[in-house]
Write a protein that holds these residues in place. Sequence first.
Motif, PDB file in Angstrom:
ATOM      1  N   VAL A   1       0.860  -1.189   0.000  1.00 32.02           N
ATOM      2  CA  VAL A   1       0.000   0.000   0.000  1.00 32.02           C
ATOM      3  C   VAL A   1       0.898   1.242   0.000  1.00 32.02           C
ATOM      4  N   ILE A   2       0.749   2.050  -1.035  1.00 34.19           N
ATOM      5  CA  ILE A   2       1.533   3.294  -1.148  1.00 34.19           C
ATOM      6  C   ILE A   2       0.551   4.457  -1.125  1.00 34.19           C
ATOM      7  N   CYS A   3       0.771   5.392  -0.200  1.00 29.84           N
ATOM      8  CA  CYS A   3      -0.120   6.556  -0.115  1.00 29.84           C
ATOM      9  C   CYS A   3       0.606   7.801  -0.614  1.00 29.84           C
ATOM     10  N   ILE A   4      -0.048   8.526  -1.506  1.00 28.51           N
ATOM     11  CA  ILE A   4       0.521   9.766  -2.036  1.00 28.51           C
ATOM     12  C   ILE A   4      -0.078  10.923  -1.226  1.00 28.51           C
TER      13      ILE A   4
ATOM     14  N   ILE B   1      -0.798  -2.401 -10.766  1.00 27.27           N
ATOM     15  CA  ILE B   1      -1.079  -1.367  -9.766  1.00 27.27           C
ATOM     16  C   ILE B   1      -2.550  -1.004  -9.834  1.00 27.27           C
ATOM     17  N   GLU B   2      -3.190  -0.966  -8.685  1.00 26.64           N
ATOM     18  CA  GLU B   2      -4.536  -0.403  -8.638  1.00 26.64           C
ATOM     19  C   GLU B   2      -4.442   0.969  -7.994  1.00 26.64           C
TER      20      GLU B   2
ATOM     21  N   SER C   1      -7.444  -6.781  -6.777  1.00 25.37           N
ATOM     22  CA  SER C   1      -6.828  -7.966  -7.381  1.00 25.37           C
ATOM     23  C   SER C   1      -5.342  -7.700  -7.609  1.00 25.37           C
ATOM     24  N   ALA C   2      -4.969  -6.431  -7.784  1.00 23.57           N
ATOM     25  CA  ALA C   2      -3.560  -6.094  -8.056  1.00 23.57           C
ATOM     26  C   ALA C   2      -2.715  -6.218  -6.789  1.00 23.57           C
ATOM     27  N   PRO C   3      -1.425  -6.573  -6.960  1.00 26.10           N
ATOM     28  CA  PRO C   3      -0.559  -6.710  -5.777  1.00 26.10           C
ATOM     29  C   PRO C   3      -0.127  -5.377  -5.176  1.00 26.10           C
ATOM     30  N   ILE C   4      -0.265  -4.283  -5.945  1.00 28.27           N
ATOM     31  CA  ILE C   4       0.126  -2.965  -5.425  1.00 28.27           C
ATOM     32  C   ILE C   4      -1.071  -2.025  -5.489  1.00 28.27           C
TER      33      ILE C   4
ATOM     34  N   VAL D   1       0.072   0.720   5.880  1.00 27.86           N
ATOM     35  CA  VAL D   1       0.621   1.540   4.797  1.00 27.86           C
ATOM     36  C   VAL D   1       2.103   1.170   4.717  1.00 27.86           C
ATOM     37  N   ASP D   2       2.602   0.891   3.509  1.00 28.25           N
ATOM     38  CA  ASP D   2       4.008   0.494   3.368  1.00 28.25           C
ATOM     39  C   ASP D   2       4.922   1.662   3.063  1.00 28.25           C
TER      40      ASP D   2
END
Length: 249
Positions: free
Chosen positions: A40-43, A64-65, A114-117, A164-165
């Motif tokens: 999980v990447i948060c902008i 990426i989703e 479904s996406a890994p990211i 969150v990663d």
Amino acid sequence: FSNQTRAESYLETKKSGYLTMQSYSSQGKLVRNGEKNKLVICIEGNIASGKTTCLEYFSKTSNIEVLTEPVSKWRNVRGHNPLGLMYQDPTRWGITLQTYIQLTMLDQHLSTTSAPIRMMERSIYGAKYIFVENLYRSGKMPEVDFAVLSEWFEWITQNIAIPVDLIVYLQSSPQICHERLKERCREEEKIIPLEYLEAIHQLYEDWLIKKTSFNIPAPVLVISADDDLQKMIHQFEENREKILSGRNV
Ligand SMILES: Nc1ncnc2c1ncn2[C@@H]1O[C@H](COP(=O)(O)OP(=O)(O)O)[C@@H](O)[C@H]1O
Ligand SMILES: Nc1ccn([C@H]2C[C@H](O)[C@@H](COP(=O)(O)O)O2)c(=O)n1
């Protein structure tokens, strides 16, 4: 029953398919089904710093989703516009908007992909630590409203795992954001003064750069966001590996 056994049996009976209590949550929090190994990447960044533009760019990458902030919901919930109401009268409507934002952000954190990211625009943390905090500190949110929102936030974050990663902070000057905001021309935002963006900027800097205000849920990668689009794309490419591996090293 221990607490965990009771919760497990309740959720098993309920079969929500959404949240479940699982043994790998060492703190005994509710966790999303099947999302354990996803990144999980948060902008994060000021209003009009270029978060949506960044997400749109990365949405072209496979696996990426991308989840943009659900601003359309904030502008229209059953025919009401809490975003517009908040800008017109923050003291009256700040709690209404921020309660709804907290709910919609939680919903995004918990949605399955479904996406890994998963790349998200802001987070439930940014909503609380920046926008709620700003309303409160500027004297535009009554203490009782702030207390109720804070109770909700603390309950949610103590009982539900919201991993969150990596946080990607698009660091921008308030002046540039103000120019971009005027160009974007979102009706509700026309009354936003530069001082509002300066206050949001300061809260972001204290949180993610100086690290003096609130808990940071993940490592932070800082990207300078004042450049033109061409240079921004160059920076996104330079940082692609780090962003998509969820690490800032
Ligand atoms: N690097 C940039 N240079 C110039 N304009 C930009 C840049 N990035 C975004 N914009 C424009 O600025 C406005 C705000 O960008 P947006 O991505 O919607 O910001 P945010 O999602 O952070 O609010 C949009 O009109 C967008 O096209
Ligand atoms: N917790 C929040 C999050 C956002 N807003 C406002 C700020 C903007 O007017 C709009 C969308 O933000 P953007 O994606 O353009 O940075 O929502 C808020 O008041 N509280």
